[in-house]
Scaffold this motif. Structure first.
Motif, PDB file in Angstrom:
ATOM      1  N   PHE A  99      26.689 -55.782 -10.027  1.00  0.00           N
ATOM      2  CA  PHE A  99      27.275 -57.099 -10.669  1.00  0.00           C
ATOM      3  C   PHE A  99      28.553 -56.656 -11.408  1.00  0.00           C
ATOM      4  O   PHE A  99      28.847 -57.261 -12.522  1.00  0.00           O
ATOM      5  N   PHE A 135      27.423 -71.591  -5.809  1.00  0.00           N
ATOM      6  CA  PHE A 135      26.351 -70.446  -5.769  1.00  0.00           C
ATOM      7  C   PHE A 135      25.202 -71.099  -5.755  1.00  0.00           C
ATOM      8  O   PHE A 135      24.188 -70.748  -4.872  1.00  0.00           O
ATOM      9  N   LEU A 142      16.567 -60.945  -6.153  1.00  0.00           N
ATOM     10  CA  LEU A 142      17.919 -61.047  -6.335  1.00  0.00           C
ATOM     11  C   LEU A 142      18.648 -62.412  -6.042  1.00  0.00           C
ATOM     12  O   LEU A 142      19.445 -62.801  -6.810  1.00  0.00           O
ATOM     13  N   GLY A 149      31.531 -61.799 -10.671  1.00  0.00           N
ATOM     14  CA  GLY A 149      30.830 -62.836 -10.283  1.00  0.00           C
ATOM     15  C   GLY A 149      31.400 -63.531  -9.088  1.00  0.00           C
ATOM     16  O   GLY A 149      30.975 -63.927  -8.113  1.00  0.00           O
ATOM     17  N   VAL A 168      30.950 -61.669  -5.896  1.00  0.00           N
ATOM     18  CA  VAL A 168      29.592 -61.844  -5.318  1.00  0.00           C
ATOM     19  C   VAL A 168      29.588 -63.253  -4.672  1.00  0.00           C
ATOM     20  O   VAL A 168      29.009 -63.316  -3.497  1.00  0.00           O
ATOM     21  N   PHE A 177      22.786 -67.158 -12.268  1.00  0.00           N
ATOM     22  CA  PHE A 177      24.251 -67.073 -12.652  1.00  0.00           C
ATOM     23  C   PHE A 177      24.828 -68.313 -12.380  1.00  0.00           C
ATOM     24  O   PHE A 177      25.509 -68.467 -13.183  1.00  0.00           O
ATOM     25  N   LEU A 214      22.775 -54.690  -5.341  1.00  0.00           N
ATOM     26  CA  LEU A 214      23.672 -55.742  -6.019  1.00  0.00           C
ATOM     27  C   LEU A 214      24.187 -55.253  -6.854  1.00  0.00           C
ATOM     28  O   LEU A 214      23.799 -55.046  -8.014  1.00  0.00           O
TER      29      LEU A 214
END
Lengths: 298, 329
Positions: free
Chosen positions: B75, B306, A105, B260, B263, A112, B73
């Protein structure tokens, strides 16, 4: 003949064929992108969320080559995948390679993030309205097929992407390099013990998958306007395509890609409102009946 | 659902480590700080900013229930957040629901949606689960673009805040703030309670080793589905409250970039920590607020965060602090 088709389908033949052709073109992009995703996933075990951004980069590099260097479509077809593929190699070496020992993940989250950076940079630089890219003169015009006019460029996209997909399949299934690749997908440690440089192979595989996305971007540039969001919206559909097909089989992802493109095109004829969602609905149905995907192994 | 196994009286050491109601001493101190911040916050900061922060904090906590404690997870959590917002906004505006009923309506619909989507998505694990939830959420996005009740590109505008229980006027920002703070705190405590219940222990067992949990007799799919529904429902609550605070519900809240963002918030704060999502939401919302004039650079910065967090600080802010102090937060 035409009347027969019109009676059976209940819609004018040009509309039907036109939408099927559009569907085939979308299907060509689905197939090329899901193929790249499958190849990368096979060896790296990550889902490359940057794939959409790399597709978009392919289109932009083609545009830049023309606008800044005066290099036309045919050059772009070769150079853009190489350039974007090289950026992929750099990304894999610098960042993705640090995550192989962790939960998969994290690879998804990292790619991403990289996708967000690339998309943001391009939006800052070029705005979000989109840039035009002309169809090369050799491929402009249309063929009269008798029952419809077929723009040459659209035929070119479908045929060339079919060729690229089949060539990729041949390389993976029929060559020595492909045999190494399949072996490393099964058991990387063992292949490395036989003296194959697996880390380099992983890097080049990622680069090749990215180059495939960029090639798709170049092919798409004259059809869609070149804009920073062109990849992201496409890639989410491609994820659904990948789930439907299952990532176990290369040929499976090609068939699924083209097939779903045609289904989407036909939906536009019969129920236009549902055309944006039909692939997701098919995905749900496939998951309920064959959770591993049509061509996947559980 | 499999019956809970009772393992006899808890050893004293474990009971002490878990503290009162499942709070360790460090968590209890952090909780007091959080409540204190909730009370004094609006006297130092702009209440609307704080309300936005709390909505996203609750959203991130709901998301963390899945990723942090079940290892799933999702998304596509924007689908539940956004749908909660649309339903709450629509019922409050068109049907004149009072705010608490509107929020409950949004939460129920988001929960039902989570039931269906969870039922489909838990058939696959790991990366596939993420892709499936993303694809289903994108489907919701397209439905919201076309459906008549969402108002398409315009969204639902001029949603009235109304009167809480028909009595307290929420148009005053401070009144609305106390409502939002109460909803947030209730959701936060509920998630903490879920995590530290016997059910939550089974969820953690599934996260650590699903085949083993199965072999112990737990029907893991049922546990995962219930966790998914709970998470979607709370995300719906957060979305519903947000649409009441701002008086609008738009496509932004169902877009994949919102998935996103949540997350990112959870990741920055610390996956699987109780307080991490709150801190993460505060950091990201504050960043968006102060960098708003930079346009698309915000996306670039978010992407860079990220990348940095994944490569260098996988524990997140709260996780790193907890690790330094050698406590659980």
């Amino acid at each position: 003949m035409l009347e027969l088709i019109e009676t059976i389908t209940g819609v004018p033949a040009p509309l039907l064929f036109g939408q099927v052709l559009l569907g085939l073109i979308n299907g060509a992009f689905y197939a090329m992108l899901s193929l790249g995703l499958a190849v990368i996933f096979g060896l790296l075990n990550i889902i490359n969320f940057t794939h959409g951004a790399q597709f978009m980069m392919g289109a932009f590099v083609a545009w830049m080559l023309l606008a800044w260097a005066g290099l036309g479509y045919w050059w772009a077809l070769i150079l853009a995948p190489l350039i974007v593929g090289f950026t992929g190699v750099v990304i894999e070496r610098l960042m993705i390679s640090r995550l192989y020992k962790l939960d998969h993940l994290y690879g998804l989250l990292l790619t991403f993030g990289i996708g967000l950076i690339i998309e943001g940079v391009f939006r800052n630089q070029f705005g979000s309205s989109g840039l035009p890219y002309r169809i090369p003169p050799e491929l402009s015009g249309a063929w009269d097929l008798g029952f419809m006019f077929m723009p040459v460029y659209r035929g070119w996209v479908v045929i060339s992407s079919l060729v690229v997909c089949l060539a990729t399949w041949l390389v993976i299934e029929k060559t020595r390099l492909g045999a190494y690749l399949r072996a490393a997908t099964e058991n990387a440690a063992l292949v490395q013990a036989f003296g194959v440089n697996v880390p380099r192979m992983i890097t080049l595989t990622y680069g090749a998958g990215v180059a495939l996305a960029a090639l798709g971007g170049v092919l798409a540039a004259p059809i869609y306007s070149v804009n920073p969001q062109m990849g992201t919206n496409l890639i989410i559909v491609v994820f659904a395509v990948v789930v439907i097909g299952g990532m176990g089989s290369i040929l499976g992802s090609i068939i699924t890609g083209f097939g779903l493109g045609i289904v989407e095109g036909l939906t536009k004829v019969y129920w236009p409102e549902a055309s944006a969602t039909v692939i997701f609905v098919i995905m749900a149905i496939v998951l309920l009946t064959r959770p591993a995907g049509l061509f996947g192994r559980a | 659902m499999a019956s809970e196994s009772t393992a006899g009286p808890m050893p004293a050491a474990i009971a002490e480590a878990q503290g009162m109601w499942g709070y360790s001493r460090a968590q209890f101190v952090a909780l007091i700080i959080l409540v204190a911040a909730l009370i004094v916050g609006p006297y130092f900061l702009y209440p609307v900013f704080l309300m936005k922060l709390l909505c996203f904090a609750l959203f991130a906590c709901a998301f963390n229930l899945l990723i942090g404690y079940v290892g799933l997870l999702s998304f596509g959590h924007a689908a539940y957040f956004g749908m909660g917002g649309y339903i709450a906004g629509y019922t409050a505006k068109a049907w004149g629901f009072t705010p608490e009923v509107a929020v409950i309506a949004g939460a129920v619909i988001a929960g039902l949606q989570g039931w269906v989507f969870g039922w489909i998505a838990i058939r696959r694990q790991g990366i596939y689960f993420a892709m499936i939830t993303l694809a289903l959420a994108q489907m919701v996005y397209f439905v919201c673009v076309q459906a008549p009740f969402t108002g398409g590109e315009d969204g639902i505008q001029a949603i009235p805040r109304g009167r809480l229980l028909g009595m307290f006027d929420l148009n005053e920002d401070m009144a609305m703030y106390w409502f939002v703070a109460a909803v947030f705190l209730a959701g936060f405590l509920m998630i903490h309670r879920i995590i530290h219940s016997p059910y939550g222990q089974v969820l953690k067992a599934i996260r650590e080793n699903e085949p083993r949990a199965t072999s112990l007799g737990y029907r893991t799919d049922d546990y995962k589905l219930v966790a998914f529904i709970l998470s979607a429902t709370l995300a719906g609550v957060a979305g519903g409250v947000k649409s009441l605070v701002f008086g609008i519900a738009t496509l932004t809240d169902v877009h994949w970039s919102m998935s996103g963002e949540v997350v990112l918030m959870t990741l920055v704060g610390g996956l699987g920590t109780v307080f991490g999502p709150v801190v993460g939401a505060a950091v990201i919302v504050a960043m968006q607020n102060y960098l708003a004039e930079m346009g698309a650079w915000v996306t670039v910065i978010q992407g860079a965060i990220f990348v940095t967090v994944v490569l260098a600080f996988r524990r997140g802010l709260v996780g790193e602090i907890a690790n330094l102090l050698k406590v659980k937060l």
